[in-house]
Design a protein around this motif. Structure first.
Motif, PDB file in Angstrom:
ATOM      1  N   ARG A  17      -2.352  -9.579 -12.187  1.00 60.89           N
ATOM      2  CA  ARG A  17      -2.528  -8.154 -12.091  1.00 60.89           C
ATOM      3  C   ARG A  17      -2.217  -7.323 -11.089  1.00 60.89           C
ATOM      4  O   ARG A  17      -2.173  -7.766  -9.846  1.00 60.89           O
ATOM      5  CB  ARG A  17      -4.188  -8.098 -12.279  1.00 60.89           C
ATOM      6  N   VAL A  18      -2.013  -5.979 -11.499  1.00 65.03           N
ATOM      7  CA  VAL A  18      -1.610  -4.973 -10.271  1.00 65.03           C
ATOM      8  C   VAL A  18      -2.927  -4.644  -9.457  1.00 65.03           C
ATOM      9  O   VAL A  18      -4.001  -4.611 -10.067  1.00 65.03           O
ATOM     10  CB  VAL A  18      -1.064  -3.754 -10.997  1.00 65.03           C
ATOM     11  N   ARG A  19      -2.497  -4.591  -8.290  1.00 61.92           N
ATOM     12  CA  ARG A  19      -3.948  -4.196  -7.439  1.00 61.92           C
ATOM     13  C   ARG A  19      -3.620  -2.905  -6.646  1.00 61.92           C
ATOM     14  O   ARG A  19      -2.479  -2.544  -6.600  1.00 61.92           O
ATOM     15  CB  ARG A  19      -4.051  -5.249  -6.341  1.00 61.92           C
ATOM     16  N   GLU A  46       3.526  10.857  -4.448  1.00 64.10           N
ATOM     17  CA  GLU A  46       2.311   9.767  -4.077  1.00 64.10           C
ATOM     18  C   GLU A  46       1.194   9.879  -4.896  1.00 64.10           C
ATOM     19  O   GLU A  46       0.601   8.812  -5.242  1.00 64.10           O
ATOM     20  CB  GLU A  46       1.962   9.832  -2.453  1.00 64.10           C
ATOM     21  N   ALA A  47       0.792  10.967  -5.171  1.00 64.68           N
ATOM     22  CA  ALA A  47      -0.547  11.396  -6.089  1.00 64.68           C
ATOM     23  C   ALA A  47      -0.194  10.824  -7.328  1.00 64.68           C
ATOM     24  O   ALA A  47      -1.259  10.132  -7.906  1.00 64.68           O
ATOM     25  CB  ALA A  47      -0.710  12.988  -6.043  1.00 64.68           C
ATOM     26  N   GLY A  48       0.775  11.115  -8.013  1.00 65.59           N
ATOM     27  CA  GLY A  48       1.232  10.485  -9.487  1.00 65.59           C
ATOM     28  C   GLY A  48       1.107   9.166  -9.472  1.00 65.59           C
ATOM     29  O   GLY A  48       0.722   8.143 -10.443  1.00 65.59           O
ATOM     30  N   MET A  49       1.675   8.312  -8.496  1.00 71.97           N
ATOM     31  CA  MET A  49       1.936   6.972  -8.235  1.00 71.97           C
ATOM     32  C   MET A  49       0.402   6.381  -8.032  1.00 71.97           C
ATOM     33  O   MET A  49       0.147   5.289  -8.782  1.00 71.97           O
ATOM     34  CB  MET A  49       2.588   6.389  -7.260  1.00 71.97           C
ATOM     35  N   LYS A  50      -0.617   7.014  -7.291  1.00 77.16           N
ATOM     36  CA  LYS A  50      -1.864   6.638  -7.317  1.00 77.16           C
ATOM     37  C   LYS A  50      -2.488   6.657  -8.384  1.00 77.16           C
ATOM     38  O   LYS A  50      -3.296   5.732  -8.847  1.00 77.16           O
ATOM     39  CB  LYS A  50      -2.565   7.388  -6.052  1.00 77.16           C
ATOM     40  N   GLU A  51      -2.408   7.791  -9.145  1.00 75.41           N
ATOM     41  CA  GLU A  51      -3.186   7.803 -10.339  1.00 75.41           C
ATOM     42  C   GLU A  51      -2.479   6.690 -11.211  1.00 75.41           C
ATOM     43  O   GLU A  51      -3.347   6.141 -12.092  1.00 75.41           O
ATOM     44  CB  GLU A  51      -2.727   9.164 -10.800  1.00 75.41           C
ATOM     45  N   ALA A  52      -1.329   6.453 -11.499  1.00 74.29           N
ATOM     46  CA  ALA A  52      -0.617   5.628 -12.202  1.00 74.29           C
ATOM     47  C   ALA A  52      -1.222   4.173 -12.150  1.00 74.29           C
ATOM     48  O   ALA A  52      -1.693   3.252 -12.814  1.00 74.29           O
ATOM     49  CB  ALA A  52       0.823   5.588 -12.520  1.00 74.29           C
ATOM     50  N   ASN A  54      -4.146   3.445 -10.305  1.00 72.92           N
ATOM     51  CA  ASN A  54      -5.478   3.390 -10.841  1.00 72.92           C
ATOM     52  C   ASN A  54      -5.662   2.898 -12.253  1.00 72.92           C
ATOM     53  O   ASN A  54      -6.508   2.058 -12.694  1.00 72.92           O
ATOM     54  CB  ASN A  54      -6.235   4.605 -10.440  1.00 72.92           C
ATOM     55  N   LYS A  55      -4.875   3.682 -13.226  1.00 70.93           N
ATOM     56  CA  LYS A  55      -4.830   3.402 -14.505  1.00 70.93           C
ATOM     57  C   LYS A  55      -4.627   1.744 -14.655  1.00 70.93           C
ATOM     58  O   LYS A  55      -5.384   1.029 -15.449  1.00 70.93           O
ATOM     59  CB  LYS A  55      -3.996   3.881 -15.383  1.00 70.93           C
ATOM     60  N   ASP A  67      -3.511   1.974 -23.585  1.00 72.34           N
ATOM     61  CA  ASP A  67      -2.592   2.037 -22.376  1.00 72.34           C
ATOM     62  C   ASP A  67      -2.083   0.519 -22.066  1.00 72.34           C
ATOM     63  O   ASP A  67      -2.498  -0.599 -22.786  1.00 72.34           O
ATOM     64  CB  ASP A  67      -3.564   2.180 -21.295  1.00 72.34           C
ATOM     65  N   ALA A  68      -0.728   0.259 -21.637  1.00 73.52           N
ATOM     66  CA  ALA A  68      -0.043  -0.841 -21.346  1.00 73.52           C
ATOM     67  C   ALA A  68      -0.712  -1.929 -20.562  1.00 73.52           C
ATOM     68  O   ALA A  68      -1.225  -1.139 -19.408  1.00 73.52           O
ATOM     69  CB  ALA A  68       1.263  -0.577 -21.096  1.00 73.52           C
ATOM     70  N   LEU A  69      -0.641  -2.975 -20.612  1.00 71.46           N
ATOM     71  CA  LEU A  69      -0.937  -3.932 -19.554  1.00 71.46           C
ATOM     72  C   LEU A  69       0.136  -4.124 -18.768  1.00 71.46           C
ATOM     73  O   LEU A  69       1.247  -4.362 -19.060  1.00 71.46           O
ATOM     74  CB  LEU A  69      -1.315  -5.328 -20.187  1.00 71.46           C
ATOM     75  N   PHE A  70       0.045  -3.828 -17.372  1.00 72.11           N
ATOM     76  CA  PHE A  70       1.116  -4.089 -16.296  1.00 72.11           C
ATOM     77  C   PHE A  70       0.799  -5.355 -15.395  1.00 72.11           C
ATOM     78  O   PHE A  70      -0.429  -5.397 -15.035  1.00 72.11           O
ATOM     79  CB  PHE A  70       1.156  -2.753 -15.358  1.00 72.11           C
ATOM     80  N   LEU A  71       1.806  -6.048 -15.242  1.00 67.65           N
ATOM     81  CA  LEU A  71       1.491  -7.118 -14.281  1.00 67.65           C
ATOM     82  C   LEU A  71       2.559  -7.001 -13.090  1.00 67.65           C
ATOM     83  O   LEU A  71       3.660  -6.743 -13.613  1.00 67.65           O
ATOM     84  CB  LEU A  71       1.842  -8.224 -15.021  1.00 67.65           C
ATOM     85  N   ALA A  72       2.111  -7.028 -12.052  1.00 61.44           N
ATOM     86  CA  ALA A  72       2.892  -7.090 -10.826  1.00 61.44           C
ATOM     87  C   ALA A  72       3.872  -8.300 -10.923  1.00 61.44           C
ATOM     88  O   ALA A  72       3.230  -9.447 -11.116  1.00 61.44           O
ATOM     89  CB  ALA A  72       2.172  -7.010  -9.474  1.00 61.44           C
TER      90      ALA A  72
END
Length: 187
Positions: A17-19, A46-52, A54-55, A67-72
């Motif tokens: 999971r992304v953290r 930076e603000a756009g990446m933080k928002e993404a 957070n989702k 929404d999609a499931l993102f995995l790091a």
């Protein structure tokens, strides 16, 4: 639908999971104009990446059409995050999903995207009982469509000038593989 047990491990990689603390690794990827050329958004600030981010972190269940499931994707040896894989759960009744991936340019061309996406698709077919997984990309994105072909996906569509993408006519390929075809290639 509940998200499956994680992490997924391969010989060289760990998918998890992304953290929130992945920001420093993911921001350079998602703010790079060359990487974002084929993504459905402009380079993120930076603000756009933080928002993404957070989702991604907040996603508790995978909903059809949601929404999609993102995995790091991190290197097992160092723990360094080198990219992401993702799944859109398109349709529950028809058991359809769509995968995607994005990797740091520094780690492209080394087989990491194949290794991560291959393992991820295997788990997605099982965990979500998917019948079909598709993927799409710009026809100009040779690395992406070659990866799809390496994953034994078949080109199902070649859509020329079907819409505007970032101010230009888009030429898109759509690839897919059925569960039974996936299993046949695995045995």
């Amino acid at each position: 639908m509940k998200i499956f047990d994680l992490p997924i491990e391969t010989d060289r990689l760990r998918l998890r999971r992304v953290r929130h603390d992945d920001f420093d690794a993911l921001f350079p990827i998602h703010s790079d104009p060359d990487v974002c050329r084929y993504l459905p958004y402009e380079p993120r600030d930076e603000a756009g990446m933080k928002e993404a981010l957070n989702k991604r972190v907040a996603l508790a269940e995978l909903e059809p059409g949601g929404d999609a499931l993102f995995l790091a994707v991190e290197l097992k040896e160092t723990g360094e995050v080198i990219g992401e894989v993702l799944l859109f759960y398109l349709n529950e009744e028809a058991r359809q999903g769509e995968v995607g991936y994005v990797f740091s340019p520094e780690f492209q061309g080394k087989g990491y995207a194949y290794e991560a996406t291959n393992a991820f698709m295997d788990v997605c077919f099982d965990a979500f009982n998917l019948h079909r997984i598709c993927a799409r990309c710009s026809a100009a994105n040779d690395a992406s469509w070659r990866l799809m072909e390496k994953l034994n996906m078949r080109r199902e569509a070649d859509l020329r000038e079907h819409g505007l993408f970032k101010g230009e006519w888009d030429h898109m390929y759509i690839y897919a593989i059925l569960e039974d075809e996936w299993r046949a290639h695995r045995s």
